[in-house]
Design an enzyme around this catalytic site. Sequence first.
Site, PDB file in Angstrom:
ATOM      1  CE  LYS A  33       1.784 -12.211   1.147  1.00  0.00           C
ATOM      2  NZ  LYS A  33       1.771 -11.169   0.107  1.00  0.00           N
TER       3      LYS A  33
HETATM    4  C1  E4P Z   1      -0.401  -8.575   0.822  1.00  0.00           C
HETATM    5  O1  E4P Z   1       0.622  -9.077   1.187  1.00  0.00           O
HETATM    6  C2  E4P Z   1      -0.858  -8.537  -0.564  1.00  0.00           C
HETATM    7  O2  E4P Z   1       0.254  -8.645  -1.421  1.00  0.00           O
HETATM    8  C3  E4P Z   1      -1.551  -7.258  -0.940  1.00  0.00           C
HETATM    9  O3  E4P Z   1      -1.518  -6.311   0.080  1.00  0.00           O
HETATM   10  C4  E4P Z   1      -2.861  -7.408  -1.628  1.00  0.00           C
HETATM   11  O4  E4P Z   1      -3.336  -6.139  -1.964  1.00  0.00           O
HETATM   12  P1  E4P Z   1      -4.509  -5.918  -3.023  1.00  0.00           P
HETATM   13  O5  E4P Z   1      -5.801  -6.277  -2.365  1.00  0.00           O
HETATM   14  O6  E4P Z   1      -4.450  -4.455  -3.337  1.00  0.00           O
HETATM   15  O7  E4P Z   1      -4.210  -6.795  -4.195  1.00  0.00           O
END
Ligand code: E4P
Length: 218
Positions: free
Chosen positions: A87
């Site tokens: 990622k």
């Molecule tokens: C995506 O891969 C992120 O880990 C995540 O969805 C972020 O979500 P949040 O905005 O609730 O922190």
Amino acid sequence: MLFFIDTANIDQIKEAHDLGILDGVTTNPSLMAKEGVIGEQNILDHYKKIAAIVEGDVSAEVIATDYDGMIREGKILAELADNIVVKIPMTKDGIKAISYFSKEGIATNCTLVFSAGQAILAAKAGATYVSPFVGRIDDMAWEGMDLISEISEIYDIQNFETQILAASIRSPLHIVQAAKAGAHVVTCPLSSITGLLYHPLTDIGLEKFLADYKKLNG
Ligand code: E4P
């Protein structure tokens, strides 16, 4: 649409996996910190644990913000298990790193995407997944789901192969909307997944079926 769970919590991952509907996992440094996973080796071990629970893709995020660091960390993460996806944040160095990994046949998830233009760049670089953050756009009083529809339309017209991974999902309604908007994957907290289960008419209906059965069968 694939269902990923957005957590580093092992119990929640197991619970979603036991439901039989889990296709993968996404994590991020904040989610790892929430579980108290600290120190490089512990973090790598934790990713290995998660990757062993699910058959599908597990996104593990690089911490480095420079190209060389992203490549170094990404290679280590990709070596952990066959289903690890590297990622990488949507930055100039990030796009360069995604491009590199794409040529090496290593799967990537381009994270922190907030515009259609960023999603086009991620697809051009060969990202396996692009992660538009729906909930965080909603937090700014804009309609986050519109971004999923827009990217979906563009990817269809252009025949991009990158999968749209609707992220920052905050509710069961978001999941339904993401499915309608054309997301290939939705990643969400366990509460949003289990929230899809409930409807008062299901409970009332089941209660009546059981009561009618008992009337005749004791
Ligand atoms: C995506 O891969 C992120 O880990 C995540 O969805 C972020 O979500 P949040 O905005 O609730 O922190």
